[in-house]
Scaffold this motif. Sequence first.
Motif, short mmCIF file in Angstrom:
data_model
loop_
_atom_site.label_atom_id
_atom_site.label_comp_id
_atom_site.label_asym_id
_atom_site.label_seq_id
_atom_site.Cartn_x
_atom_site.Cartn_y
_atom_site.Cartn_z
N ARG A 22 110.39 23.73 73.65
CA ARG A 22 111.37 24.74 73.23
C ARG A 22 112.26 24.20 72.11
NH1 ARG A 22 111.47 29.92 73.04
NH2 ARG A 22 110.52 29.88 75.07
N ASN A 63 118.21 29.44 74.36
CA ASN A 63 116.76 29.53 74.46
C ASN A 63 116.18 28.53 75.45
OD1 ASN A 63 115.29 31.54 72.56
ND2 ASN A 63 117.11 30.86 71.46
N SER A 67 114.27 29.69 78.90
CA SER A 67 112.92 29.20 79.18
C SER A 67 112.86 28.50 80.54
CB SER A 67 112.49 28.25 78.08
OG SER A 67 111.18 27.82 78.27
#
Length: 122
Positions: A22, A63, A67
Amino acid sequence: MQAQPDADKPDANKTLSLILSRLEDMKAEETVTIDLRGKSAYSDYMIVTTGRVNRHVGAIAENVTKSLKENGVKNIHVEGLPNCDWVLIDSGEVIVHVFRPEVREFYNLERLWTQNPAVAAV
């Protein structure tokens, strides 16, 4: 047969791999992974990375957190999102520090946790 208490908990290596992927997707810079196994009772790995500006730091942190949640990591603790100078994401097995460049340089966490700062550069 008794269920294992941590059977639904992702292992540290899978969590580490997920986070690193990520971070790469989000264009985080100068990512360093520090192996804490045997050094800390709280986490197996610490990741230190940099976002270019506050907005980038916040986007990276959001993010990564999203995730982790989507992949079944529970009880994620996040600090620092309102200012985005330094955001800490604690997933249990892996702790992530996302810094603005000047803040990272000031605190220099890598120096605190490694005797040889080049040991775990990713």
